[in-house]
Design an enzyme around this catalytic site. Structure first.
Site, PDB file in Angstrom:
ATOM      1  N   LYS A  10       0.823  -1.215   0.000  1.00 39.05           N
ATOM      2  CA  LYS A  10       0.000   0.000   0.000  1.00 39.05           C
ATOM      3  C   LYS A  10       0.864   1.275   0.000  1.00 39.05           C
ATOM      4  CE  LYS A  10      -3.982  -2.232   2.207  1.00 39.05           C
ATOM      5  NZ  LYS A  10      -5.053  -2.074   3.213  1.00 39.05           N
ATOM      6  N   TYR A  50     -12.577  -2.263  -3.642  1.00 38.09           N
ATOM      7  CA  TYR A  50     -13.085  -2.322  -2.274  1.00 38.09           C
ATOM      8  C   TYR A  50     -14.613  -2.219  -2.220  1.00 38.09           C
ATOM      9  CZ  TYR A  50      -8.454  -2.159  -0.076  1.00 38.09           C
ATOM     10  OH  TYR A  50      -7.188  -2.460   0.377  1.00 38.09           O
ATOM     11  N   ASN A 113      -2.183   0.270   6.651  1.00 35.00           N
ATOM     12  CA  ASN A 113      -1.673  -0.964   7.260  1.00 35.00           C
ATOM     13  C   ASN A 113      -0.761  -1.751   6.317  1.00 35.00           C
ATOM     14  OD1 ASN A 113      -3.658  -1.920   5.560  1.00 35.00           O
ATOM     15  ND2 ASN A 113      -4.724  -3.148   7.096  1.00 35.00           N
ATOM     16  N   HIS A 116      -2.313  -5.439   1.663  1.00 30.59           N
ATOM     17  CA  HIS A 116      -3.607  -6.124   1.537  1.00 30.59           C
ATOM     18  C   HIS A 116      -3.336  -7.538   1.088  1.00 30.59           C
ATOM     19  CE1 HIS A 116      -7.635  -7.258   0.154  1.00 30.59           C
ATOM     20  NE2 HIS A 116      -7.016  -7.763  -0.899  1.00 30.59           N
ATOM     21  N   GLU A 127      -9.626 -11.055  -7.514  1.00 29.06           N
ATOM     22  CA  GLU A 127      -8.731  -9.908  -7.353  1.00 29.06           C
ATOM     23  C   GLU A 127      -7.554  -9.972  -8.328  1.00 29.06           C
ATOM     24  OE1 GLU A 127      -9.805  -9.199  -2.611  1.00 29.06           O
ATOM     25  OE2 GLU A 127      -7.771  -9.813  -3.151  1.00 29.06           O
TER      26      GLU A 127
HETATM   27  P1  CMP Z   1      -7.555  -4.470   3.688  1.00 35.72           P
HETATM   28  O1  CMP Z   1      -7.123  -5.836   4.070  1.00 35.72           O
HETATM   29  O2  CMP Z   1      -6.961  -3.907   2.450  1.00 35.72           O
HETATM   30  O3  CMP Z   1      -9.160  -4.450   3.539  1.00 35.72           O
HETATM   31  C1  CMP Z   1      -9.933  -3.306   3.811  1.00 35.72           C
HETATM   32  C2  CMP Z   1      -9.131  -2.158   4.303  1.00 35.72           C
HETATM   33  O4  CMP Z   1      -9.872  -1.103   4.907  1.00 35.72           O
HETATM   34  C3  CMP Z   1      -8.205  -2.628   5.418  1.00 35.72           C
HETATM   35  O5  CMP Z   1      -7.213  -3.467   4.897  1.00 35.72           O
HETATM   36  C4  CMP Z   1      -7.745  -1.295   5.982  1.00 35.72           C
HETATM   37  O6  CMP Z   1      -6.701  -0.725   5.222  1.00 35.72           O
HETATM   38  C5  CMP Z   1      -8.984  -0.384   5.781  1.00 35.72           C
HETATM   39  N1  CMP Z   1      -9.686  -0.039   7.014  1.00 35.72           N
HETATM   40  C6  CMP Z   1      -9.779   1.215   7.522  1.00 35.72           C
HETATM   41  N2  CMP Z   1     -10.512   1.208   8.628  1.00 35.72           N
HETATM   42  C7  CMP Z   1     -10.897  -0.057   8.858  1.00 35.72           C
HETATM   43  C8  CMP Z   1     -11.683  -0.683   9.868  1.00 35.72           C
HETATM   44  N3  CMP Z   1     -12.221   0.006  10.885  1.00 35.72           N
HETATM   45  N4  CMP Z   1     -11.873  -2.022   9.793  1.00 35.72           N
HETATM   46  C9  CMP Z   1     -11.342  -2.742   8.758  1.00 35.72           C
HETATM   47  N5  CMP Z   1     -10.598  -2.181   7.770  1.00 35.72           N
HETATM   48  C10 CMP Z   1     -10.364  -0.860   7.820  1.00 35.72           C
END
Ligand code: CMP
Length: 139
Positions: A10, A50, A113, A116, A127
């Site tokens: 990311k 998403y 974070n 993904h 995906e």
């Molecule tokens: P990812 O695994 O890419 O899937 C959804 C993304 O939403 C997650 O990682 C985070 O980067 C983002 N995100 C932001 N806020 C939240 C939240 N409260 N719960 C889950 N995902 C979140």
């Protein structure tokens, strides 16, 4: 069985020049990077990718974040790749991630974070097909 999973490094991680360190974690744990490209996701791509989270309060910010800089989209291959990658990444929220995981060591927040990874083999196939032509995946 040998399977494939879809991964994204990311914008928070590319900004801090962590692509190589993150790829080393995948390779050290036996996942092979069989496709990889650095792209700047469009808003439309982020919203479609998403789409399952469209009703969530974090959806808009998430799409803004994912288009805020380059990402590296990847296909990882190996034994039990979907589950193995989820172990390597750690919990979505770095505060809950186990020691030694990518998110524990590198993530800035639950949104930023660092990585993904697909949550099931079925979603991995969807995906992967969204970002890669079959001819770009070299196993
Ligand atoms: P990812 O695994 O890419 O899937 C959804 C993304 O939403 C997650 O990682 C985070 O980067 C983002 N995100 C932001 N806020 C939240 C939240 N409260 N719960 C889950 N995902 C979140």
């Amino acid at each position: 069985a040998v399977e494939r999973t879809f991964s994204i490094i990311k914008p928070d991680a590319t900004r801090r020049n962590l692509t190589g360190k993150i790829n080393a974690r995948f390779e050290e744990k036996g996942l092979r990077i069989v496709a990889q490209k650095r792209i700047h996701m469009s808003r439309a791509q982020a919203e479609q990718f998403y789409g399952v989270h469209k009703a969530r309060p974090f959806f808009n910010d998430l799409c803004t974040f994912m288009t805020s800089g380059p990402v590296v989209v990847q296909v990882l291959e190996g034994e039990n790749a979907v589950a193995k990658n989820r172990e390597i990444m750690g919990a979505t929220n770095p505060a809950n991630a186990d020691a030694g995981t990518i998110r524990k060591d590198f993530a800035e927040s639950i949104e930023a974070n660092s990585v993904h990874g697909s949550d099931s083999p079925e979603n991995a196939a969807i995906e992967i097909a969204y970002f890669f032509a079959g001819s770009e995946i070299v196993g």
